[in-house]
Design an enzyme around this catalytic site. Structure first.
Site, PDB file in Angstrom:
ATOM      1  N   ASP A  17      18.460 -11.149 -14.770  1.00 44.42           N
ATOM      2  CA  ASP A  17      19.383 -12.223 -14.416  1.00 44.42           C
ATOM      3  C   ASP A  17      18.757 -13.592 -14.704  1.00 44.42           C
ATOM      4  O   ASP A  17      17.537 -13.761 -14.632  1.00 44.42           O
ATOM      5  CB  ASP A  17      19.734 -12.118 -12.932  1.00 44.42           C
ATOM      6  CG  ASP A  17      21.029 -12.841 -12.595  1.00 44.42           C
ATOM      7  OD1 ASP A  17      21.772 -13.218 -13.534  1.00 44.42           O
ATOM      8  OD2 ASP A  17      21.300 -13.043 -11.397  1.00 44.42           O
TER       9      ASP A  17
ATOM     10  N   ARG B 239      20.907  -9.312  -4.329  1.00 42.50           N
ATOM     11  CA  ARG B 239      21.938  -8.272  -4.372  1.00 42.50           C
ATOM     12  C   ARG B 239      21.633  -7.330  -5.539  1.00 42.50           C
ATOM     13  O   ARG B 239      20.865  -7.664  -6.434  1.00 42.50           O
ATOM     14  CB  ARG B 239      23.331  -8.884  -4.528  1.00 42.50           C
ATOM     15  CG  ARG B 239      23.487  -9.816  -5.727  1.00 42.50           C
ATOM     16  CD  ARG B 239      24.911 -10.353  -5.828  1.00 42.50           C
ATOM     17  NE  ARG B 239      25.060 -11.283  -6.934  1.00 42.50           N
ATOM     18  CZ  ARG B 239      24.935 -12.607  -6.813  1.00 42.50           C
ATOM     19  NH1 ARG B 239      24.659 -13.142  -5.631  1.00 42.50           N
ATOM     20  NH2 ARG B 239      25.073 -13.391  -7.860  1.00 42.50           N
TER      21      ARG B 239
ATOM     22  N   THR C 255      30.190  -3.550 -16.545  1.00 39.46           N
ATOM     23  CA  THR C 255      31.626  -3.491 -16.804  1.00 39.46           C
ATOM     24  C   THR C 255      32.296  -4.810 -16.418  1.00 39.46           C
ATOM     25  O   THR C 255      33.289  -5.217 -17.027  1.00 39.46           O
ATOM     26  CB  THR C 255      32.275  -2.332 -16.018  1.00 39.46           C
ATOM     27  OG1 THR C 255      31.949  -2.461 -14.627  1.00 39.46           O
ATOM     28  CG2 THR C 255      31.790  -0.991 -16.521  1.00 39.46           C
ATOM     29  N   GLU C 256      31.740  -5.493 -15.407  1.00 35.78           N
ATOM     30  CA  GLU C 256      32.276  -6.803 -15.007  1.00 35.78           C
ATOM     31  C   GLU C 256      32.082  -7.858 -16.098  1.00 35.78           C
ATOM     32  O   GLU C 256      32.846  -8.825 -16.185  1.00 35.78           O
ATOM     33  CB  GLU C 256      31.624  -7.273 -13.707  1.00 35.78           C
ATOM     34  CG  GLU C 256      32.016  -6.472 -12.468  1.00 35.78           C
ATOM     35  CD  GLU C 256      31.284  -5.145 -12.351  1.00 35.78           C
ATOM     36  OE1 GLU C 256      31.719  -4.302 -11.551  1.00 35.78           O
ATOM     37  OE2 GLU C 256      30.274  -4.947 -13.069  1.00 35.78           O
TER      38      GLU C 256
ATOM     39  N   LEU D 164       7.488   6.173 -23.460  1.00 37.09           N
ATOM     40  CA  LEU D 164       8.435   5.478 -22.588  1.00 37.09           C
ATOM     41  C   LEU D 164       9.873   5.739 -23.014  1.00 37.09           C
ATOM     42  O   LEU D 164      10.194   5.722 -24.207  1.00 37.09           O
ATOM     43  CB  LEU D 164       8.159   3.970 -22.644  1.00 37.09           C
ATOM     44  CG  LEU D 164       9.156   3.051 -21.934  1.00 37.09           C
ATOM     45  CD1 LEU D 164       9.040   3.202 -20.425  1.00 37.09           C
ATOM     46  CD2 LEU D 164       8.942   1.598 -22.354  1.00 37.09           C
TER      47      LEU D 164
ATOM     48  N   HIS E 219      20.505 -16.074 -23.713  1.00 39.63           N
ATOM     49  CA  HIS E 219      20.593 -14.660 -24.062  1.00 39.63           C
ATOM     50  C   HIS E 219      19.651 -14.325 -25.220  1.00 39.63           C
ATOM     51  O   HIS E 219      19.018 -13.262 -25.227  1.00 39.63           O
ATOM     52  CB  HIS E 219      22.029 -14.296 -24.428  1.00 39.63           C
ATOM     53  CG  HIS E 219      22.991 -14.421 -23.290  1.00 39.63           C
ATOM     54  ND1 HIS E 219      22.795 -13.789 -22.071  1.00 39.63           N
ATOM     55  CD2 HIS E 219      24.152 -15.111 -23.165  1.00 39.63           C
ATOM     56  CE1 HIS E 219      23.800 -14.079 -21.262  1.00 39.63           C
ATOM     57  NE2 HIS E 219      24.626 -14.877 -21.889  1.00 39.63           N
TER      58      HIS E 219
ATOM     59  N   TRP F 267      32.755  -7.632 -19.093  1.00 41.34           N
ATOM     60  CA  TRP F 267      33.887  -7.664 -20.027  1.00 41.34           C
ATOM     61  C   TRP F 267      34.859  -8.787 -19.681  1.00 41.34           C
ATOM     62  O   TRP F 267      35.671  -9.190 -20.514  1.00 41.34           O
ATOM     63  CB  TRP F 267      34.634  -6.332 -20.013  1.00 41.34           C
ATOM     64  CG  TRP F 267      33.889  -5.164 -20.607  1.00 41.34           C
ATOM     65  CD1 TRP F 267      33.450  -4.053 -19.962  1.00 41.34           C
ATOM     66  CD2 TRP F 267      33.515  -4.991 -21.983  1.00 41.34           C
ATOM     67  NE1 TRP F 267      32.813  -3.195 -20.836  1.00 41.34           N
ATOM     68  CE2 TRP F 267      32.835  -3.747 -22.089  1.00 41.34           C
ATOM     69  CE3 TRP F 267      33.671  -5.761 -23.134  1.00 41.34           C
ATOM     70  CZ2 TRP F 267      32.327  -3.259 -23.286  1.00 41.34           C
ATOM     71  CZ3 TRP F 267      33.166  -5.278 -24.344  1.00 41.34           C
ATOM     72  CH2 TRP F 267      32.504  -4.051 -24.414  1.00 41.34           C
TER      73      TRP F 267
ATOM     74  N   GLY G 294      21.702 -17.531 -18.439  1.00 39.38           N
ATOM     75  CA  GLY G 294      22.562 -18.709 -18.529  1.00 39.38           C
ATOM     76  C   GLY G 294      21.995 -19.896 -17.791  1.00 39.38           C
ATOM     77  O   GLY G 294      22.018 -21.035 -18.287  1.00 39.38           O
ATOM     78  N   ARG G 295      21.447 -19.665 -16.592  1.00 33.96           N
ATOM     79  CA  ARG G 295      20.865 -20.761 -15.810  1.00 33.96           C
ATOM     80  C   ARG G 295      19.623 -21.321 -16.497  1.00 33.96           C
ATOM     81  O   ARG G 295      19.358 -22.529 -16.443  1.00 33.96           O
ATOM     82  CB  ARG G 295      20.536 -20.265 -14.398  1.00 33.96           C
ATOM     83  CG  ARG G 295      21.766 -20.106 -13.508  1.00 33.96           C
ATOM     84  CD  ARG G 295      21.413 -19.507 -12.164  1.00 33.96           C
ATOM     85  NE  ARG G 295      21.102 -18.086 -12.268  1.00 33.96           N
ATOM     86  CZ  ARG G 295      20.518 -17.380 -11.316  1.00 33.96           C
ATOM     87  NH1 ARG G 295      20.138 -17.971 -10.187  1.00 33.96           N
ATOM     88  NH2 ARG G 295      20.300 -16.088 -11.474  1.00 33.96           N
TER      89      ARG G 295
END
Length: 257
Positions: A23, A197, A69-70, A134, A40, A72, A26-27
């Protein structure tokens, strides 16, 4: 002076499976006055670094939450850019994956991926299928709720046609119907970017996983940061519902044999 966390690792206690929520791309870009796409792109370089160090220290599985999936629901231009970036990066890195004996795997609702992207990724997986080191697992178009729902549907169909008795359904039955079937559950989950989270990621598999969160954005996350997370993991007592005394007794019993 920079602390050398790698030199402090106990190589006999490296987690067999590390999962990462990557995560903050973008920030990271916004904090530098850049377009999100730049974050990215830089994030891909981090994937290369972390795959290298995970392979070097003996991690068995490295699962990266690559595209949910979110995701998308993001603007189409960003989705298209991400698909192009993911596929191009994997194709570019495949020769090095083979050189380093890294096998590429995918989990998720891959049927939603553009056909060309899916075919290109499958070729990369086929090219690395002989590798025995791996396992680099890309969670693409992945959602834990989707995964569990699909597992339930599959189990229900087997019960309905009589090939599976309801009384025989147990945890191992569910595990065998998940996309991670055959993989060990993650020992360690790392989340960059500071959010507390797990974002619909490996909900079943993370039942007893140790969680490590860092405020560093994914593009800034380096090999020493990864080793620091492993070192933190090695400092913890994993009880799996037992008491500390019970864990010590088990450990003593295993060392005495």
């Amino acid at each position: 002076m920079t602390t050398d966390y790698r030199s402090q690792l106990d190589l006999r206690r490296i987690p067999g499976h590390v999962a990462i929520i990557m995560d903050g791309n973008g920030r990271w870009a916004r904090s530098r006055g850049m377009d999100r796409s730049a974050g990215h792109v830089e994030g891909v370089n981090t994937v290369r670094r972390i795959t290298e160090i995970a392979s070097e220290i003996g991690v068995g599985y490295l699962t990266l939450y690559t595209f949910s999936t979110e995701n998308w629901q993001r603007p189409q231009a960003e989705v298209d850019m991400l698909m192009h970036l993911i596929v191009t990066a994997i194709e570019r890195e495949t020769p090095d994956l083979i050189k380093n004996n890294v096998r590429l795997l995918m989990i998720g609702d891959t049927g939603r991926l553009p056909a060309e992207a899916l075919n290109r990724l499958r070729r990369c997986m086929a090219d690395t299928a002989h590798c025995t080191g791996l396992r680099l697992v890309l969670a693409l178009s992945y959602s834990a709720r989707w995964e569990i729902t699909e597992a339930i549907r599959s189990i229900a169909l087997e019960a309905a046609d009589g090939s599976l008795a309801p009384d025989d359904i147990d945890e191992s039955t569910v595990c065998s119907h998940l996309t991670t079937s055959g993989m060990p559950d993650p020992d360690l989950l790392i989340r960059t970017g500071g959010d507390m989270r797990i974002s619909n990621f490996l909900l079943w598999q993370l039942a007893y996983t140790e969680i490590y969160v860092t405020d560093k954005y994914w593009p800034d996350f380096g090999k020493q940061d990864f080793c620091k997370a492993i070192l933190d993991f090695q400092s913890r007592e994993r009880r799996f519902g037992l008491t500390g005394d019970q864990v010590k007794q088990q450990t003593q019993g295993s060392t005495e044999k």
